[in-house]
Scaffold this motif. Sequence first.
Motif, PDB file in Angstrom:
ATOM      1  N   ASN A 113       0.804  -1.218   0.000  1.00 54.79           N
ATOM      2  CA  ASN A 113       0.000   0.000   0.000  1.00 54.79           C
ATOM      3  C   ASN A 113       0.837   1.270   0.000  1.00 54.79           C
ATOM      4  O   ASN A 113       0.296   2.370  -0.045  1.00 54.79           O
ATOM      5  CB  ASN A 113      -0.948   0.000   1.205  1.00 54.79           C
ATOM      6  CG  ASN A 113      -1.948  -1.145   1.150  1.00 54.79           C
ATOM      7  OD1 ASN A 113      -2.892  -1.104   0.386  1.00 54.79           O
ATOM      8  ND2 ASN A 113      -1.693  -2.184   1.938  1.00 54.79           N
ATOM      9  N   LYS A 114       2.154   1.107   0.093  1.00 59.05           N
ATOM     10  CA  LYS A 114       3.078   2.267   0.175  1.00 59.05           C
ATOM     11  C   LYS A 114       2.634   3.238   1.268  1.00 59.05           C
ATOM     12  O   LYS A 114       2.578   4.461   1.067  1.00 59.05           O
ATOM     13  CB  LYS A 114       3.160   2.991  -1.183  1.00 59.05           C
ATOM     14  CG  LYS A 114       3.583   2.096  -2.337  1.00 59.05           C
ATOM     15  CD  LYS A 114       5.052   2.248  -2.609  1.00 59.05           C
ATOM     16  CE  LYS A 114       5.568   1.252  -3.624  1.00 59.05           C
ATOM     17  NZ  LYS A 114       6.629   0.385  -3.089  1.00 59.05           N
ATOM     18  N   GLU A 152       3.054   7.670  15.586  1.00 59.41           N
ATOM     19  CA  GLU A 152       2.189   8.093  16.679  1.00 59.41           C
ATOM     20  C   GLU A 152       2.850   9.203  17.479  1.00 59.41           C
ATOM     21  O   GLU A 152       4.038   9.127  17.791  1.00 59.41           O
ATOM     22  CB  GLU A 152       1.876   6.899  17.582  1.00 59.41           C
ATOM     23  CG  GLU A 152       1.198   5.775  16.798  1.00 59.41           C
ATOM     24  CD  GLU A 152       0.843   4.573  17.661  1.00 59.41           C
ATOM     25  OE1 GLU A 152      -0.038   4.697  18.524  1.00 59.41           O
ATOM     26  OE2 GLU A 152       1.460   3.509  17.455  1.00 59.41           O
ATOM     27  N   GLY A 153       2.070  10.222  17.796  1.00 62.48           N
ATOM     28  CA  GLY A 153       2.603  11.348  18.581  1.00 62.48           C
ATOM     29  C   GLY A 153       2.474  12.639  17.784  1.00 62.48           C
ATOM     30  O   GLY A 153       2.748  12.665  16.575  1.00 62.48           O
ATOM     31  N   PHE A 209      -2.081  10.126   4.572  1.00 61.90           N
ATOM     32  CA  PHE A 209      -3.150   9.299   4.032  1.00 61.90           C
ATOM     33  C   PHE A 209      -4.367   9.455   4.934  1.00 61.90           C
ATOM     34  O   PHE A 209      -5.485   9.634   4.474  1.00 61.90           O
ATOM     35  CB  PHE A 209      -2.680   7.840   4.004  1.00 61.90           C
ATOM     36  CG  PHE A 209      -3.733   6.847   3.626  1.00 61.90           C
ATOM     37  CD1 PHE A 209      -4.113   6.670   2.300  1.00 61.90           C
ATOM     38  CD2 PHE A 209      -4.350   6.069   4.609  1.00 61.90           C
ATOM     39  CE1 PHE A 209      -5.092   5.737   1.953  1.00 61.90           C
ATOM     40  CE2 PHE A 209      -5.330   5.136   4.267  1.00 61.90           C
ATOM     41  CZ  PHE A 209      -5.694   4.972   2.941  1.00 61.90           C
ATOM     42  N   GLN A 210      -4.109   9.438   6.243  1.00 60.23           N
ATOM     43  CA  GLN A 210      -5.183   9.684   7.207  1.00 60.23           C
ATOM     44  C   GLN A 210      -4.580  10.085   8.554  1.00 60.23           C
ATOM     45  O   GLN A 210      -3.624   9.467   9.022  1.00 60.23           O
ATOM     46  CB  GLN A 210      -6.039   8.432   7.385  1.00 60.23           C
ATOM     47  CG  GLN A 210      -7.220   8.659   8.317  1.00 60.23           C
ATOM     48  CD  GLN A 210      -8.322   7.641   8.117  1.00 60.23           C
ATOM     49  OE1 GLN A 210      -8.064   6.466   7.897  1.00 60.23           O
ATOM     50  NE2 GLN A 210      -9.567   8.093   8.190  1.00 60.23           N
ATOM     51  N   LEU A 211      -5.157  11.125   9.132  1.00 62.84           N
ATOM     52  CA  LEU A 211      -4.729  11.555  10.461  1.00 62.84           C
ATOM     53  C   LEU A 211      -5.855  11.276  11.440  1.00 62.84           C
ATOM     54  O   LEU A 211      -7.016  11.585  11.168  1.00 62.84           O
ATOM     55  CB  LEU A 211      -4.401  13.046  10.461  1.00 62.84           C
ATOM     56  CG  LEU A 211      -3.320  13.495   9.477  1.00 62.84           C
ATOM     57  CD1 LEU A 211      -3.154  15.011   9.509  1.00 62.84           C
ATOM     58  CD2 LEU A 211      -1.992  12.809   9.796  1.00 62.84           C
ATOM     59  N   LEU A 212      -5.519  10.706  12.589  1.00 64.28           N
ATOM     60  CA  LEU A 212      -6.518  10.347  13.591  1.00 64.28           C
ATOM     61  C   LEU A 212      -6.125  10.929  14.942  1.00 64.28           C
ATOM     62  O   LEU A 212      -4.940  11.029  15.259  1.00 64.28           O
ATOM     63  CB  LEU A 212      -6.608   8.822  13.726  1.00 64.28           C
ATOM     64  CG  LEU A 212      -6.951   8.017  12.473  1.00 64.28           C
ATOM     65  CD1 LEU A 212      -6.800   6.519  12.759  1.00 64.28           C
ATOM     66  CD2 LEU A 212      -8.362   8.323  12.008  1.00 64.28           C
ATOM     67  N   VAL A 251      -1.268   8.170   9.457  1.00 60.85           N
ATOM     68  CA  VAL A 251      -0.897   7.239   8.389  1.00 60.85           C
ATOM     69  C   VAL A 251      -0.407   8.090   7.224  1.00 60.85           C
ATOM     70  O   VAL A 251      -1.093   9.029   6.800  1.00 60.85           O
ATOM     71  CB  VAL A 251      -2.090   6.367   7.954  1.00 60.85           C
ATOM     72  CG1 VAL A 251      -1.661   5.373   6.886  1.00 60.85           C
ATOM     73  CG2 VAL A 251      -2.698   5.657   9.157  1.00 60.85           C
ATOM     74  N   PHE A 252       0.787   7.777   6.744  1.00 62.78           N
ATOM     75  CA  PHE A 252       1.403   8.571   5.680  1.00 62.78           C
ATOM     76  C   PHE A 252       1.743   7.705   4.470  1.00 62.78           C
ATOM     77  O   PHE A 252       1.981   6.504   4.606  1.00 62.78           O
ATOM     78  CB  PHE A 252       2.700   9.229   6.194  1.00 62.78           C
ATOM     79  CG  PHE A 252       2.468  10.389   7.102  1.00 62.78           C
ATOM     80  CD1 PHE A 252       2.416  11.690   6.609  1.00 62.78           C
ATOM     81  CD2 PHE A 252       2.288  10.186   8.472  1.00 62.78           C
ATOM     82  CE1 PHE A 252       2.201  12.764   7.462  1.00 62.78           C
ATOM     83  CE2 PHE A 252       2.065  11.262   9.330  1.00 62.78           C
ATOM     84  CZ  PHE A 252       2.013  12.554   8.823  1.00 62.78           C
ATOM     85  N   HIS A 253       1.755   8.362   3.299  1.00 61.94           N
ATOM     86  CA  HIS A 253       2.292   7.711   2.104  1.00 61.94           C
ATOM     87  C   HIS A 253       3.809   7.627   2.245  1.00 61.94           C
ATOM     88  O   HIS A 253       4.426   8.506   2.849  1.00 61.94           O
ATOM     89  CB  HIS A 253       1.939   8.524   0.849  1.00 61.94           C
ATOM     90  CG  HIS A 253       0.472   8.565   0.574  1.00 61.94           C
ATOM     91  ND1 HIS A 253      -0.185   7.563  -0.103  1.00 61.94           N
ATOM     92  CD2 HIS A 253      -0.478   9.470   0.915  1.00 61.94           C
ATOM     93  CE1 HIS A 253      -1.466   7.855  -0.182  1.00 61.94           C
ATOM     94  NE2 HIS A 253      -1.681   9.003   0.427  1.00 61.94           N
TER      95      HIS A 253
END
Lengths: 241, 241
Positions: B22-23, B28-29, B44-47, B85-87
């Motif tokens: 998925n590259k 975390e942090g 890709f997504q920040l939570l 989550v990052f590319h």
Amino acid sequence: MVAKSQLKLIKKLHQKKYRNENKLFFVEGIKVITDLLASGLKPFQLLATEEKIESFPQGSQVDKVAANDLKTISALKNPNGYFGVFHHPKNLGIDFEDWILALDAVQDPGNLGTIIRLCDWFGIAHLVCSNDTVDCFNPKVVQATMGSIARVNIHYLDLSNFLDDIDVPVLGAFMNGNSVYNESFRKPGVLLMGNEANGISTTLEALISKKISIPQFGNQTTESLNVAMATGILLNEIRRI
Amino acid sequence: MVAKSQLKLIKKLHQKKYRNENKLFFVEGIKVITDLLASGLKPFQLLATEEKIESFPQGSQVDKVAANDLKTISALKNPNGYFGVFHHPKNLGIDFEDWILALDAVQDPGNLGTIIRLCDWFGIAHLVCSNDTVDCFNPKVVQATMGSIARVNIHYLDLSNFLDDIDVPVLGAFMNGNSVYNESFRKPGVLLMGNEANGISTTLEALISKKISIPQFGNQTTESLNVAMATGILLNEIRRI
């Protein structure tokens, strides 16, 4: 089998106060215990579980310890079966002819352990620590030194008085000091490294002869080097002359 | 709230296979996430959990995650409330004009993380890893890089083919090499560091132009320097010219 009263004493060695009062500390693992014995450190008591007792060097006096009892004195989640209580190494008086390393309030046991190992590698005989530096006989520090604790003279003292009294130059590691590439590190001297978060305190900063830095080549936002890494690089600079 | 299907995908990113397919990777942090965003890395997504969501930089699109859901995707014993989550960063092609660092089967995530941070500090743009080096997107590695993962080009490849094909000198770090104090490190070149336990493999040893060492000044029985520490000292030597 080791007596309950003995276990009770050993258990107290988890606390710095009792380590200092009794001039004892402990390590766990056959490699580090063998290494400390080979370095001439005097054992107070060596313990091993029944199946491990034979791994000790011939001639060592080792007492058997039950696995359950070992659990009560170990600093490890999973005790490895070997436990050595040693007398503190005897410190030689500070030698001002060579470089001395000084630490201002280094807090992380892993960092101090690595720094002691670096002193051993680079032949720095004397490490001087501020009284608020983490205790070198803390089990995590001792474990991280990989036996080097026996070969470096470690002194805890009032660093401000110490630096004020001495006649040799004091180089302090700062983020904004002179590039180490332009320095010539003639001995004698003291290299002072600061606390992980706050660096060198302002009280000690006033006692420094020169501020030095390890140049940064990458992006300016890069995290500064960890204190143990910076110490390794600077001790290498000191010795490369 | 983040969808269950999304959590399922993220959970898979604990495995190298899915990270590569998925590259993607995660950290975390708030500090490291902010640092990666500032370095231009594409999220890709920040939570974040409800009470933490406001700490994100303005303009970030952040999804709320329940503390219980966060627990299922976190690599930490005690999740800190921030999850990014990052590319994968886009790698530039290897530049043979400057020094390149190469790693042969480095296994410890903390060591690789520290080494990536060192490349960033010393401006080493390209890090070349043997295919059996620990994955740089392993959560423990990413955490240890302190954001430097965004600023170093990391290549995994067949190191034996790579070293065989290139035209620049390859210096290998050995216990019994020439003292680095007698070397002049003119670029370009490759610095090769070996595995924690076994050093540089014999296959790669045959492809080396010169063996180098960091001199030891202390007791001969001292443990050798850790690979990350040795890398820091050698990169400093390379840049000091």
